[in-house]
Design an enzyme around this catalytic site. Structure first.
Site, PDB file in Angstrom:
ATOM      1  N   ASP A 176      -9.636  -9.546   8.151  1.00 25.04           N
ATOM      2  CA  ASP A 176     -11.514  -9.742   7.559  1.00 25.04           C
ATOM      3  C   ASP A 176     -11.346 -11.469   7.101  1.00 25.04           C
ATOM      4  O   ASP A 176     -12.880 -11.560   7.458  1.00 25.04           O
ATOM      5  CB  ASP A 176     -11.719  -9.200   5.692  1.00 25.04           C
ATOM      6  CG  ASP A 176     -11.564  -7.287   6.017  1.00 25.04           C
ATOM      7  OD1 ASP A 176     -11.286  -7.000   6.639  1.00 25.04           O
ATOM      8  OD2 ASP A 176     -12.409  -7.419   4.486  1.00 25.04           O
ATOM      9  N   LYS A 196       6.059 -13.648   4.065  1.00 24.04           N
ATOM     10  CA  LYS A 196       6.734 -14.601   2.423  1.00 24.04           C
ATOM     11  C   LYS A 196       7.307 -14.391   2.125  1.00 24.04           C
ATOM     12  O   LYS A 196       8.000 -13.899   0.895  1.00 24.04           O
ATOM     13  CB  LYS A 196       5.161 -13.909   1.660  1.00 24.04           C
ATOM     14  CG  LYS A 196       4.963 -15.063   0.266  1.00 24.04           C
ATOM     15  CD  LYS A 196       3.892 -16.385   1.079  1.00 24.04           C
ATOM     16  CE  LYS A 196       4.450 -17.405  -0.242  1.00 24.04           C
ATOM     17  NZ  LYS A 196       4.569 -18.411   0.274  1.00 24.04           N
ATOM     18  N   ASP A 207       0.156 -17.013   3.660  1.00 23.54           N
ATOM     19  CA  ASP A 207      -0.893 -18.075   3.187  1.00 23.54           C
ATOM     20  C   ASP A 207      -1.302 -19.123   3.842  1.00 23.54           C
ATOM     21  O   ASP A 207      -2.160 -19.376   3.584  1.00 23.54           O
ATOM     22  CB  ASP A 207      -0.291 -18.562   1.515  1.00 23.54           C
ATOM     23  CG  ASP A 207       1.143 -19.124   1.440  1.00 23.54           C
ATOM     24  OD1 ASP A 207       1.760 -19.088   2.823  1.00 23.54           O
ATOM     25  OD2 ASP A 207       1.725 -19.780   0.556  1.00 23.54           O
ATOM     26  N   ASP A 267      -4.158  -6.548   6.661  1.00 19.78           N
ATOM     27  CA  ASP A 267      -5.609  -6.210   5.764  1.00 19.78           C
ATOM     28  C   ASP A 267      -6.425  -7.963   5.979  1.00 19.78           C
ATOM     29  O   ASP A 267      -7.805  -7.720   5.804  1.00 19.78           O
ATOM     30  CB  ASP A 267      -5.264  -5.768   4.033  1.00 19.78           C
ATOM     31  CG  ASP A 267      -6.208  -4.563   4.078  1.00 19.78           C
ATOM     32  OD1 ASP A 267      -7.409  -4.906   4.920  1.00 19.78           O
ATOM     33  OD2 ASP A 267      -6.968  -3.805   3.744  1.00 19.78           O
ATOM     34  N   TYR A 303       0.555  -1.197  -0.194  1.00 19.02           N
ATOM     35  CA  TYR A 303      -0.179   0.263   0.457  1.00 19.02           C
ATOM     36  C   TYR A 303       0.792   1.510   0.133  1.00 19.02           C
ATOM     37  O   TYR A 303       0.517   2.505   0.209  1.00 19.02           O
ATOM     38  CB  TYR A 303      -1.291  -0.275   1.072  1.00 19.02           C
ATOM     39  CG  TYR A 303      -2.455  -1.167   0.788  1.00 19.02           C
ATOM     40  CD1 TYR A 303      -2.207  -1.990  -0.059  1.00 19.02           C
ATOM     41  CD2 TYR A 303      -2.805  -1.404   2.096  1.00 19.02           C
ATOM     42  CE1 TYR A 303      -3.020  -2.713  -0.153  1.00 19.02           C
ATOM     43  CE2 TYR A 303      -3.797  -2.406   2.153  1.00 19.02           C
ATOM     44  CZ  TYR A 303      -3.612  -3.344   1.062  1.00 19.02           C
ATOM     45  OH  TYR A 303      -5.027  -3.814   1.533  1.00 19.02           O
TER      46      TYR A 303
END
Ligand code: ATP
Length: 326
Positions: free
Chosen positions: A227, A167, A199, A223, A120
């Site tokens: 969620d 990652k 992941d 983020d 971002y």
């Protein structure tokens, strides 16, 4: 000492749940002064700007901001506001509450999400037609700040498990730096921790959320994983968040302006009320924060409930029930 609180309700259900939070905060023995300001879609229509300079100034000068939600103008409002408050950490608890239908009732997670860089960073360009790039920025300074905040948060709030999501096997340089910095911070603090590939972590969080507590994440991973965890505990109407800066902070529900139910008076105020409790904690009113949280939790357990939780009560009924319990 009086703390000045900027109140920005925004659009849609932001205008319904934010007054509920102010009403509840006013009922507690805390020394807060509220300064109201406008931002969002309606403000853009009225003034030509989604985030007018005076709203920025109100948020900048306040000790903390309570923010509702905005619609289409979210990127023009909330991203600059997070910058205004100098937010480096986005704190997103995802907790299941007794009495509610959660996919995983044993969930008690807190995502500590890096809030300034990563994917971002906003550095995107079109290098030629049909080819666009994004620059992923990771700095040691921001990685250290978020890791230190995460370990401190775990210690203060009684979480034994800290997991660093990354990652680094693929993004060797950027997530490599994030991971090695977090590991160094853990060593300096002599803190226990785990690391997890983001992941694989997404899958493990669904199957065994009880194995995790505080999860320190790069921006995009935080983020998405938070969620995902929202789905485990019963939906967006319940999840608060905090954007923590060094001198200032902004508190907002994770949900948006929910245009589908806006204006009906049926929005669940719980996420906003839990955000208000996080604000109290941040301003070092731990007892009042706990009282508010307990009153909201008791209301979630016993009702009344808004339609998203299967009830037929309105925002005001739920707020009144919380006030009664306070
Ligand atoms: P926005 O464009 O502002 O993000 P959205 O509808 O895409 O709006 P949300 O506002 O987060 O996204 O809402 C997603 C869904 O969750 C909607 O169906 C909405 O009604 C529901 N929802 C979100 N918050 C609440 C709440 N506080 N109470 C009840 N339902 C909610």
């Amino acid at each position: 000492m009086t703390h000045e609180i900027a109140v920005i309700p925004g659009d849609g259900i932001g205008r319904e749940v934010t007054p509920a939070a102010v009403e509840v905060l006013e009922a507690l023995p805390v020394d807060l002064e509220f300064v109201h300001a406008e931002a969002g879609d309606a403000t853009l229509e009225e003034t030509g700007e989604a985030l007018p300079a005076e709203t920025r100034a109100v948020a900048e000068e306040a000790d903390a901001t309570l923010f509702g939600a905005v619609g289409e103008t979210a990127a023009d409002v909330i991203l600059p506001l997070r910058e205004v408050v100098g937010s480096f950490a986005n704190v997103r608890p995802a907790r299941a509450y007794p009495g509610l239908d959660a996919v995983k009732p044993e969930t008690d997670l807190v995502f500590i999400r890096e809030n300034t860089e990563g994917v971002y960073s906003g550095i995107e360009s079109e290098i030629t037609e049909g080819v666009r790039t994004l620059t992923r920025v990771v700095t040691e300074e921001a990685s250290r700040e978020i890791a230190e905040y995460g370990f401190r948060y775990a210690q203060r709030n009684g979480y034994d498990d800290v997991t660093v999501a990354h990652k680094a096997n693929v993004m060797r340089e950027t997530d490599g730096l994030f991971l090695e910095t977090a590991e160094r911070v853990a060593e300096e603090r002599d803190a226990d921790y785990d690391t997890a590939l983001m992941d694989a972590l997404a899958m493990h969080l669904i199957i065994h959320p009880e194995d995790y507590g505080v999860v320190v994440c790069p921006n995009l991973a935080g983020d998405m994983l938070s969620d995902l965890a929202a789905g485990l505990v019963g939906g967006l109407g319940l999840l608060p968040s905090a954007n923590i800066g060094h001198e200032n902070a902004l508190f907002e529900p994770v949900h948006g302006s929910a245009p589908d139910i806006a204006g009906q008076g049926v929005a669940n105020p719980a996420a906003m009320l839990f955000s208000a409790a996080m604000l109290l904690e941040h301003l070092e009113y731990p007892d009042e924060a706990a009282r508010l949280r307990e009153a909201v939790e008791a209301t979630l357990a016993e009702g009344p409930h808004t339609p998203d939780l299967g009830g037929d009560a309105g925002t005001e009924d739920v707020t009144a029930a919380v006030l009664d319990r306070l």
